[in-house]
Scaffold this motif. Structure first.
Motif, short mmCIF file in Angstrom:
data_model
loop_
_atom_site.label_atom_id
_atom_site.label_comp_id
_atom_site.label_asym_id
_atom_site.label_seq_id
_atom_site.Cartn_x
_atom_site.Cartn_y
_atom_site.Cartn_z
N ALA A 79 0.84 -1.19 0.00
CA ALA A 79 0.00 0.00 0.00
C ALA A 79 0.87 1.25 0.00
O ALA A 79 1.90 1.30 0.67
N GLY A 80 0.46 2.24 -0.78
CA GLY A 80 1.19 3.50 -0.84
C GLY A 80 2.33 3.52 -1.83
O GLY A 80 3.04 4.54 -1.93
N THR A 81 2.55 2.44 -2.56
CA THR A 81 3.66 2.39 -3.51
C THR A 81 3.38 3.28 -4.72
O THR A 81 2.36 3.12 -5.39
N PRO A 82 4.25 4.24 -5.03
CA PRO A 82 4.09 5.04 -6.24
C PRO A 82 4.64 4.28 -7.45
O PRO A 82 5.82 3.94 -7.50
N ALA A 83 3.78 3.94 -8.39
CA ALA A 83 4.21 3.15 -9.54
C ALA A 83 3.23 3.32 -10.69
O ALA A 83 2.09 3.74 -10.49
N VAL A 84 3.70 2.99 -11.89
CA VAL A 84 2.83 2.94 -13.06
C VAL A 84 2.94 1.55 -13.65
O VAL A 84 4.04 1.02 -13.85
N LEU A 85 1.80 0.93 -13.90
CA LEU A 85 1.72 -0.42 -14.48
C LEU A 85 1.34 -0.27 -15.94
O LEU A 85 0.30 0.30 -16.27
N VAL A 86 2.17 -0.77 -16.82
CA VAL A 86 2.04 -0.52 -18.26
C VAL A 86 1.46 -1.75 -18.95
O VAL A 86 2.08 -2.81 -18.97
N GLY A 87 0.27 -1.61 -19.50
CA GLY A 87 -0.38 -2.70 -20.21
C GLY A 87 -0.73 -2.32 -21.63
O GLY A 87 -0.20 -1.38 -22.20
N GLY A 88 -1.66 -3.09 -22.21
CA GLY A 88 -2.06 -2.86 -23.60
C GLY A 88 -1.38 -3.84 -24.54
O GLY A 88 -0.39 -4.50 -24.19
N LEU A 89 -1.90 -3.93 -25.76
CA LEU A 89 -1.42 -4.92 -26.72
C LEU A 89 -0.19 -4.48 -27.52
O LEU A 89 0.40 -5.30 -28.21
N ASN A 90 0.19 -3.20 -27.44
CA ASN A 90 1.34 -2.73 -28.21
C ASN A 90 2.62 -2.97 -27.41
O ASN A 90 3.00 -2.16 -26.57
N ALA A 91 3.28 -4.08 -27.67
CA ALA A 91 4.46 -4.47 -26.90
C ALA A 91 5.60 -3.48 -27.07
O ALA A 91 6.36 -3.22 -26.12
N THR A 92 5.75 -2.93 -28.28
CA THR A 92 6.83 -1.97 -28.52
C THR A 92 6.62 -0.71 -27.70
O THR A 92 7.54 -0.23 -27.03
N LEU A 93 5.41 -0.17 -27.73
CA LEU A 93 5.13 1.04 -26.95
C LEU A 93 5.26 0.75 -25.46
O LEU A 93 5.76 1.59 -24.70
N ARG A 94 4.82 -0.43 -25.01
CA ARG A 94 4.99 -0.78 -23.60
C ARG A 94 6.45 -0.72 -23.19
O ARG A 94 6.79 -0.14 -22.15
N SER A 95 7.31 -1.29 -23.99
CA SER A 95 8.74 -1.32 -23.64
C SER A 95 9.34 0.08 -23.63
O SER A 95 10.15 0.41 -22.76
N TYR A 96 8.93 0.93 -24.58
CA TYR A 96 9.43 2.30 -24.62
C TYR A 96 8.96 3.08 -23.39
O TYR A 96 9.72 3.84 -22.79
N LEU A 97 7.70 2.91 -23.04
CA LEU A 97 7.16 3.62 -21.88
C LEU A 97 7.90 3.22 -20.60
O LEU A 97 8.29 4.08 -19.80
N ILE A 98 8.08 1.93 -20.38
CA ILE A 98 8.76 1.46 -19.18
C ILE A 98 10.18 2.03 -19.12
O ILE A 98 10.63 2.51 -18.07
N ALA A 99 10.87 2.00 -20.24
CA ALA A 99 12.24 2.52 -20.27
C ALA A 99 12.28 4.01 -19.99
O ALA A 99 13.15 4.49 -19.23
N GLU A 100 11.38 4.77 -20.59
CA GLU A 100 11.38 6.22 -20.40
C GLU A 100 10.98 6.60 -18.97
O GLU A 100 11.54 7.54 -18.38
N PHE A 101 10.01 5.89 -18.38
CA PHE A 101 9.64 6.18 -16.99
C PHE A 101 10.80 5.88 -16.04
O PHE A 101 11.11 6.67 -15.15
N LYS A 102 11.45 4.75 -16.23
CA LYS A 102 12.57 4.40 -15.37
C LYS A 102 13.70 5.41 -15.49
O LYS A 102 14.39 5.71 -14.51
N ALA A 103 13.88 5.96 -16.70
CA ALA A 103 14.95 6.93 -16.93
C ALA A 103 14.77 8.20 -16.12
O ALA A 103 15.74 8.91 -15.83
N VAL A 104 13.52 8.52 -15.75
CA VAL A 104 13.26 9.73 -14.95
C VAL A 104 12.93 9.39 -13.50
O VAL A 104 12.41 10.21 -12.76
#
Length: 302
Positions: free
Chosen positions: A196-221
């Motif tokens: 509880a209270g964990t700040p996070a974003v969970l990335v879903g959806g069928l576009n695997a390429t966009l998912r991977s880009y989003l995860i990488a860009e979020f982690k970078a910041v």
């Protein structure tokens, strides 16, 4: 670069279009783009929300679809809920060269007071200042967007319609005319098995390429991000999910925990969220836009 919009729904009716030089792609161009991108594997999943426990089954919603909600005389547009969107004007009258076109749409199916913060994120990622819709940054891209918002003083969660049953005509037409879609949602960390209270974003959806880009860009910041496609309540992989109703049959869904959304605003009220965003908000928006730009740069339009 930003462009005048065709229409914006303001709760009363459409605004007449402004002239623009934004090009419209040909049928052959769009078909070529669609066949050039491979579809991700289909996995079962559902959208989620703040007001109910996961998964957000349709049986927990008071209305099965958006059109059912709109037709209910007990809820009033402009008092209980609002709809907002922008579709950018596009045409191509140049015989000598090819023009680009808007490829992505940003969605907030549970905006306003339903899943707080998602409206502001939707606008900012699309390229607009939440307070007054001024274009930002000065040079685009400015994406199409659509949102459904709860605007009651309380009980906005009761207006939730699960994303797999979103049948708003504008939302579906925007997705059907776009290569890519990105949707913003709110969730509780417990739905992802996080403390509880964990700040996070969970990335879903069928576009695997966009998912991977989003995860990488979020982690970078410095934003905690993880793939959600194996978490049934948050996966966003149902083909009927509004975010996957694109030309390519795939999109990306961001489920943002309550604490992460709260950290994006100095004042987490309806007015404060429009005016007082934090660096976390700006970093999140920049990361999402960077991921979309990476995706679009790799989409060859013939």
């Amino acid at each position: 670069m930003t462009y005048p919009y065709l229409t914006q729904f303001n709760g009363e009716g459409p605004i007449m279009p402004a002239m623009s030089t934004k090009p419209t792609p040909s049928r052959r161009t769009l078909l070529a783009a669609a066949t050039a991108t491979a579809a991700a594997p289909l996995l079962a999943g559902l959208a989620t929300q703040d007001a109910f426990a996961a998964p957000a089954a349709a049986s927990k919603d008071n209305w099965l679809t958006n059109t059912a909600l709109y037709a209910d005389p007990t809820v009033v547009e402009g008092t209980d809920y609002a709809r907002r969107y922008r579709r950018h004007a596009m045409f191509d009258d140049d015989r000598g060269r090819r023009h680009d076109f808007a490829r992505s749409v940003i969605l907030a199916p549970h905006g306003g007071g339903i899943e707080t913060g998602t409206s502001e994120l939707c606008l900012a990622i699309a390229g607009y200042r939440p307070k007054d819709l001024a274009p930002t940054p000065d040079q685009g891209p400015a994406y199409d967007y659509w949102m459904f918002e709860g605007i009651r003083k309380k009980d906005n969660g009761k207006l939730h319609v699960t994303a797999t049953h979103c049948d708003d005509h504008v939302a579906r037409s925007l997705c059907a005319g776009s290569l890519n879609a990105l949707s913003l949602h709110g969730c509780k960390p417990e739905q992802a098995g996080l403390p509880a209270g964990t700040p996070a974003v969970l990335v879903g959806g069928l576009n695997a390429t966009l998912r991977s880009y989003l995860i990488a860009e979020f982690k970078a910041v410095g934003i905690r991000a993880q793939d959600a496609t194996r978490i049934p309540a948050l996966a966003g992989t149902d083909p009927d999910n509004i975010v996957n109703r694109t030309m390519l049959g795939e999109g990306a869904q961001l489920e943002i925990t309550t604490s992460l959304r709260a950290s994006m605003f100095q004042d987490n009220s309806a007015t404060g969220r429009q005016e007082q965003q934090t660096d976390i908000f700006r970093n999140f928006v920049g990361a999402a836009r960077a991921a979309l730009q990476r995706l679009e740069a790799g989409q060859q339009i013939l």
